[in-house]
Scaffold this motif. Structure first.
Motif, PDB file in Angstrom:
ATOM      1  N   MET A   1      64.400  82.732  16.318  1.00  0.00           N
ATOM      2  CA  MET A   1      65.531  82.419  15.445  1.00  0.00           C
ATOM      3  C   MET A   1      66.094  81.047  15.802  1.00  0.00           C
ATOM      4  N   LYS A   2      66.192  80.775  17.094  1.00  0.00           N
ATOM      5  CA  LYS A   2      66.720  79.495  17.571  1.00  0.00           C
ATOM      6  C   LYS A   2      65.876  78.341  17.018  1.00  0.00           C
ATOM      7  N   LEU A   3      64.550  78.487  17.084  1.00  0.00           N
ATOM      8  CA  LEU A   3      63.640  77.461  16.556  1.00  0.00           C
ATOM      9  C   LEU A   3      63.769  77.353  15.038  1.00  0.00           C
ATOM     10  N   HIS A   4      63.902  78.496  14.387  1.00  0.00           N
ATOM     11  CA  HIS A   4      64.023  78.551  12.928  1.00  0.00           C
ATOM     12  C   HIS A   4      65.275  77.803  12.457  1.00  0.00           C
ATOM     13  N   LEU A   5      66.373  77.940  13.195  1.00  0.00           N
ATOM     14  CA  LEU A   5      67.631  77.309  12.781  1.00  0.00           C
ATOM     15  C   LEU A   5      67.559  75.784  12.841  1.00  0.00           C
ATOM     16  N   ALA A   6      66.613  75.249  13.596  1.00  0.00           N
ATOM     17  CA  ALA A   6      66.442  73.793  13.688  1.00  0.00           C
ATOM     18  C   ALA A   6      65.665  73.233  12.497  1.00  0.00           C
ATOM     19  N   THR A   7      65.045  74.115  11.697  1.00  0.00           N
ATOM     20  CA  THR A   7      64.261  73.669  10.534  1.00  0.00           C
ATOM     21  C   THR A   7      65.173  73.489   9.322  1.00  0.00           C
ATOM     22  N   ASP A   8      64.628  72.889   8.268  1.00  0.00           N
ATOM     23  CA  ASP A   8      65.403  72.718   7.035  1.00  0.00           C
ATOM     24  C   ASP A   8      65.831  74.065   6.471  1.00  0.00           C
ATOM     25  N   ALA A   9      64.911  75.047   6.504  1.00  0.00           N
ATOM     26  CA  ALA A   9      65.239  76.387   5.996  1.00  0.00           C
ATOM     27  C   ALA A   9      66.391  76.976   6.817  1.00  0.00           C
ATOM     28  N   GLY A  10      66.355  76.757   8.112  1.00  0.00           N
ATOM     29  CA  GLY A  10      67.420  77.248   8.988  1.00  0.00           C
ATOM     30  C   GLY A  10      68.755  76.592   8.691  1.00  0.00           C
ATOM     31  N   LYS A  11      68.708  75.302   8.404  1.00  0.00           N
ATOM     32  CA  LYS A  11      69.951  74.572   8.081  1.00  0.00           C
ATOM     33  C   LYS A  11      70.549  75.078   6.769  1.00  0.00           C
TER      34      LYS A  11
END
Length: 123
Positions: A16-26
């Motif tokens: 989840m932490k890695l995902h939040l750094a992506t555009d989708a996460g933002k």
């Protein structure tokens, strides 16, 4: 993060932490904009819980309780958290069965769905 924990949930929260750094996460942080605290127990809710904070305002995952008051706090057994996060257990069913306990804002809690987790196949 996962290296210090024996919980399967910790590995998911690491993703989840890695995902939040992506555009989708933002996009997710803009859409949800709540802070969640997770108390995750190895076997039984309330015993030897590890605490994680998923801040969907700042877009970060941290080990430990959040600073200030979370919008919603969830308590889970490790295996039940994994089932809900991976879409194998419906959050409403988990709540009704007592597999998930919620404190705080129910409207904030309802925005926490398996959809916010990155899908394992995309990793």
């Amino acid at each position: 993060m996962a290296s210090t924990s024996t919980l399967k949930s910790a590995a998911l929260l690491d993703q989840m932490k890695l995902h939040l750094a992506t555009d989708a996460g933002k996009e997710l942080t803009k859409k949800i904009n709540f802070v969640y605290q997770f108390n995750i127990a190895p076997k039984k809710i309330g015993i030897n819980e590890e605490i994680f904070t998923v801040d969907l305002k700042k877009g970060e995952v941290i080990i430990g309780p959040c600073e200030g008051k979370p919008d919603a706090t969830f308590s889970f057994k490790d295996e039940d958290f994994v089932k809900v996060a991976t879409g194998k257990m419906n959050p409403q069913m988990a709540f009704m069965r007592g597999a998930m306990k919620i404190k705080g804002s129910l409207s904030a809690a309802q925005k926490f769905t398996p959809d916010i987790f990155p899908k394992p196949s995309k990793l």
